[in-house]
Design an enzyme around this catalytic site. Structure first.
Site, PDB file in Angstrom:
ATOM      1  N   ARG A  36       0.224  10.317   6.181  1.00 23.68           N
ATOM      2  CA  ARG A  36      -0.415   9.389   6.146  1.00 23.68           C
ATOM      3  C   ARG A  36      -0.549   8.151   7.374  1.00 23.68           C
ATOM      4  O   ARG A  36       0.859   7.648   7.799  1.00 23.68           O
ATOM      5  CB  ARG A  36       0.166   8.411   4.588  1.00 23.68           C
ATOM      6  CG  ARG A  36      -0.427   7.028   4.949  1.00 23.68           C
ATOM      7  CD  ARG A  36      -0.379   6.603   3.183  1.00 23.68           C
ATOM      8  NE  ARG A  36      -1.108   5.694   3.134  1.00 23.68           N
ATOM      9  CZ  ARG A  36      -0.160   4.324   2.865  1.00 23.68           C
ATOM     10  NH1 ARG A  36       0.758   4.259   3.907  1.00 23.68           N
ATOM     11  NH2 ARG A  36      -1.044   2.775   2.874  1.00 23.68           N
ATOM     12  N   ARG A  77      -6.500 -12.196   1.248  1.00 22.24           N
ATOM     13  CA  ARG A  77      -4.872 -13.170   1.921  1.00 22.24           C
ATOM     14  C   ARG A  77      -5.473 -14.337   2.487  1.00 22.24           C
ATOM     15  O   ARG A  77      -6.153 -14.637   1.997  1.00 22.24           O
ATOM     16  CB  ARG A  77      -4.953 -12.638   3.758  1.00 22.24           C
ATOM     17  CG  ARG A  77      -3.915 -11.248   3.271  1.00 22.24           C
ATOM     18  CD  ARG A  77      -4.045 -10.470   4.701  1.00 22.24           C
ATOM     19  NE  ARG A  77      -4.103  -8.615   4.793  1.00 22.24           N
ATOM     20  CZ  ARG A  77      -2.344  -7.788   4.054  1.00 22.24           C
ATOM     21  NH1 ARG A  77      -1.709  -8.880   3.948  1.00 22.24           N
ATOM     22  NH2 ARG A  77      -2.707  -6.929   4.412  1.00 22.24           N
ATOM     23  N   LYS A 219      -8.447   4.595  -4.272  1.00 23.35           N
ATOM     24  CA  LYS A 219      -6.865   4.567  -4.447  1.00 23.35           C
ATOM     25  C   LYS A 219      -6.851   3.337  -5.433  1.00 23.35           C
ATOM     26  O   LYS A 219      -8.174   2.624  -5.653  1.00 23.35           O
ATOM     27  CB  LYS A 219      -6.335   3.437  -2.973  1.00 23.35           C
ATOM     28  CG  LYS A 219      -6.069   4.612  -1.887  1.00 23.35           C
ATOM     29  CD  LYS A 219      -5.937   3.159  -0.821  1.00 23.35           C
ATOM     30  CE  LYS A 219      -4.656   2.990  -1.326  1.00 23.35           C
ATOM     31  NZ  LYS A 219      -3.815   1.483  -0.141  1.00 23.35           N
ATOM     32  N   THR A 277       3.668   4.440  -3.767  1.00 25.94           N
ATOM     33  CA  THR A 277       4.387   3.240  -3.712  1.00 25.94           C
ATOM     34  C   THR A 277       5.864   3.008  -4.322  1.00 25.94           C
ATOM     35  O   THR A 277       5.422   3.282  -5.587  1.00 25.94           O
ATOM     36  CB  THR A 277       3.542   1.723  -4.333  1.00 25.94           C
ATOM     37  OG1 THR A 277       2.329   2.106  -4.353  1.00 25.94           O
ATOM     38  CG2 THR A 277       3.531   0.299  -4.240  1.00 25.94           C
TER      39      THR A 277
END
Length: 473
Positions: A36, A77, A219, A277
């Site tokens: 990945r 963010r 995802k 994860t």
């Protein structure tokens, strides 16, 4: 029958800790099936260099690995801070759309959507949920919040919100990265922060306009994605359960149940599913995993994930090779305790009236009933191999295909050993090639039975309609 072969695939993220030839070779030897690339980090030049190294090492090892590009998407963010600062419960802090150097009382955010679409009472989580804010009031340019859970604020930390936003996941950077992926012929594209099936449709439309084709993975890391999971699975080629952001957006106690539900839904639809994860998070700094991490991997295997994924463990950790070795050992050991033949009975209700689906399940039943050592699929697009794999047959699946891109995509699919063959002239030639591929694969021994599934119309996508049983001579 052959000895046990690990069927759950391993995805490893490349980065500074793993992008040299020596480490890449070790990672492949220890069991990496797919690499990945996290496109949130590094440059195209560095990614191209790493990709060239992977392909060179793979050629030297006479093997193939899949390549997955993970698009950055619309990550929310905070902006830059003058310095890290601690904020405390009960104090007031302002989030602004204006670009300012952040302080303990005022910080900027990177998307106006936050200011525009959030309302009084909405919750804002920063730095993977370590800091929690609640909106007290708003102006056209700012959100004035109360700190509900304090912590240390530092530059560019991620933001999660539980309220729905109309933010589209595909960014200008993503479009540039997709063109880069096209140039470099990668196998899978993963789209971050998917909320609706239209997000996947938009990505596929962009790929099509650029005259390319990728397997597309959604995802699942947003609350809206969980609510819309059925339509997202339908629109995608695969699903990644990205438990980091998902565990921030949703109550953490819900994540294990969401994981199990999504994996089963993906198997029912014949779509790849990756559990990802923090699987070996402690191995970023330690050579040995925690017992909880080992149990987490085992649980993902018992859930029947197609693949399990390492992120920072291999990209930036101190022990990338040890992390892959640990994951491979845990996966192999766990699989040896699973009775796939018995579990096949529970999947009979999944079979649809579609011919390919019915043939796929019947071939798995034959493998079980005959004690066959191998299930061979002759596949043009990879769809039949993926459909067969979804039933988790009690034998490895040899996917014989004339398309190298399809072969590499199938590296991610549970139990599938992709094998490149020349195009077949007719059905007899195709069956002979399938049997020969089985012999050359080292997956069978003399007198082993194999089950072959294919289409009478050779070299035509979507025509699987026959099963044949052969004995290896």
């Amino acid at each position: 029958m052959t000895d046990h072969m690990r069927r759950t695939k391993i995805i490893a993220t490349v980065g500074p800790a793993s992008n040299d030839a020596k480490t890449l070779k070790q990672l492949i030897n220890e069991g990496v099936d797919v690499f990945r690339f996290n496109l949130s980090h590094s440059t195209h030049a560095q990614h191209k260099k790493t990709l060239a190294a992977i392909r060179k090492v793979s050629k030297e090892l006479n093997t193939d690995v899949g390549i997955l590009f993970d698009l950055a998407g619309q990550k929310l963010r905070i902006g830059n801070m003058k310095k890290p600062v601690e904020i405390k419960r009960g104090q007031e802090i302002t989030l602004t759309k204006n670009k300012v150097m952040g302080t303990g009382s005022r910080i900027s955010v990177n998307h106006n959507y936050l200011i525009k679409e959030l309302s009084k009472g909405d919750k804002i989580l920063i730095d993977e949920g370590r800091i929690e804010l609640k909106i007290k009031r708003k102006t056209p340019a700012e959100l004035i919040c109360t700190v509900k859970q304090g912590g240390v604020l530092s530059s560019n930390k991620g933001i999660n919100v539980t309220a729905p936003l109309s933010l589209k996941p595909l960014t200008k950077k993503d479009r540039e990265d997709i063109k880069f992926a096209i140039e470099n012929k990668v196998d899978w594209l993963a789209l971050s922060f998917v909320r609706h099936k239209s997000d996947i449709s938009d990505l596929k439309a962009f790929i099509k306009r650029n005259k390319a084709h990728f397997a597309v993975m959604a995802k699942i890391e947003k609350k809206e994605a969980v609510s819309n999971i059925d339509e997202i699975i339908e629109a995608s080629d695969g699903i990644m359960i990205a438990r980091g952001d998902l565990g921030v957006e949703m109550p953490v106690e819900d994540v294990p149940l969401i994981q199990k539900t999504i994996i089963e839904k993906c198997m029912q639809k014949g779509k790849a599913v990756v559990t990802a994860t923090q699987m070996l998070e402690s191995m970023i700094n330690n050579r040995r995993p925690t017992r909880a991490e080992v149990n987490d991997i085992a649980n993902a295997i018992f859930d029947q994930s197609d693949a399990v994924m390492l992120s920072a463990e291999t990209a930036a950790g101190k022990y990338p090779v040890a992390a892959v070795k640990t994951m491979a050992k845990v996966a192999g050991k766990t699989e040896s305790a699973i009775d796939y033949a018995w579990m096949l009975r529970d999947k009979e209700a999944w079979v649809s009236a579609d011919i390919t689906d019915a043939i796929s399940f019947a071939s798995c039943e034959l493998v079980r009933d005959l004690g066959a050592a191998l299930l061979v699929t002759s596949t043009q697009s990879g769809a039949t191999a993926a459909r067969v794999a979804a039933y988790r047959p009690p034998a490895p699946i040899l996917a014989a295909t004339p398309d190298k891109r399809v072969m590499n995509r199938l590296k991610l699919i549970f139990g599938v050993v992709p094998y490149l063959i020349n195009p077949s002239k007719n059905i007899n030639d195709m069956l002979a090639k399938a049997k020969q591929a089985a012999k050359q694969s080292s997956l069978v021994r003399k007198n082993d039975k194999i089950v072959i599934t294919a289409g009478a119309l050779v070299n035509v996508v979507g025509t699987t309609n026959l099963i044949k049983v052969e004995t290896i001579d």
